[in-house]
Scaffold this motif. Structure first.
Motif, PDB file in Angstrom:
ATOM      1  N   ASP A 152    -101.523  36.312 149.724  1.00  0.00           N
ATOM      2  CA  ASP A 152    -101.638  37.591 149.009  1.00  0.00           C
ATOM      3  C   ASP A 152    -103.044  38.159 149.148  1.00  0.00           C
ATOM      4  N   ASP A 153    -104.050  37.298 148.972  1.00  0.00           N
ATOM      5  CA  ASP A 153    -105.439  37.741 149.112  1.00  0.00           C
ATOM      6  C   ASP A 153    -105.719  38.220 150.539  1.00  0.00           C
TER       7      ASP A 153
ATOM      8  N   ARG B 172    -104.156  41.636 151.153  1.00  0.00           N
ATOM      9  CA  ARG B 172    -104.968  42.713 150.552  1.00  0.00           C
ATOM     10  C   ARG B 172    -106.216  42.977 151.392  1.00  0.00           C
TER      11      ARG B 172
ATOM     12  N   ALA C  64    -114.235  40.516 153.249  1.00  0.00           N
ATOM     13  CA  ALA C  64    -113.629  39.835 152.098  1.00  0.00           C
ATOM     14  C   ALA C  64    -114.345  38.525 151.756  1.00  0.00           C
TER      15      ALA C  64
END
Length: 183
Positions: free
Chosen positions: A25-26, A29, A77
């Motif tokens: 999920d990270d 994103r 990120a």
């Protein structure tokens, strides 16, 4: 080569798929705006019932033209780009936090990706090979002097038996064996 670093193999944990889902999920994103083919949980932690080093392996699969954009997005990120570490078409990204993981930006359709997916899928459907592979890994990890190169080489014979069940060509299986054994 990492010498003097103990190889730790532990029994399967049902937490591993959950850890993968959170990281995936990270990653999704972080990669927003980058065309991603897939984010795949690979390696031993992706196979229910398989003993493994407690590190989640993840392949972020992109088309060749999107590799630079994917690396840049992951660096933004918090990941650190470590280069291909000797494996063509696979860029290693060091994790910024927990859980421990290996994240690779991989070119879609390459031997590296096909190998990871074939091993995972075969071990998921062949408990006999999964258990044999687990026994080899566990036995190898008992040697405190074993380095990662010797560990990879020691697993190679059983991995060749796993890959015998795949659609990889003999030349491709040989290339994987040479990569894993340094031959």
């Amino acid at each position: 080569m990492l010498t003097g670093v103990a190889i730790t193999v532990v029994p399967y944990s049902p937490e591993w798929p959950k850890l993968f889902a959170g990281v995936a999920d990270d990653l999704t994103r972080a990669l927003r705006g980058v065309p991603v083919v897939a984010v795949e949980h690979v390696g031993s932690t992706s196979v229910p019932g398989l003993a493994a080093k407690p590190v989640i392996d993840i392949d972020v699969i992109v088309e060749r033209e999107d590799v630079r954009a994917a690396i840049a997005a992951l660096v933004r990120a918090g990941y650190t780009h470590r280069g291909d570490l000797g494996v063509t078409d696979r860029e290693s990204m060091a994790e910024p936090d927990t859980p421990r993981r290996n994240v690779y930006v991989c070119v879609a359709g390459t031997l590296h990706v096909r190998n990871h997916l074939a091993v995972r899928d075969i071990l998921r459907r062949r408990p006999d090979l999964r258990d044999r592979y687990a026994a080899v890994k566990t036995a190898l990890a008992q040697d405190p002097e074993l380095d990662i190169d010797a560990y990879l080489a020691g697993k190679s014979p059983v991995l060749q038996d796993v890959l015998a069940e795949s659609d990889l060509t003999e030349d491709e299986k040989d290339a994987i064996f040479r990569l894993n054994t340094g031959a």
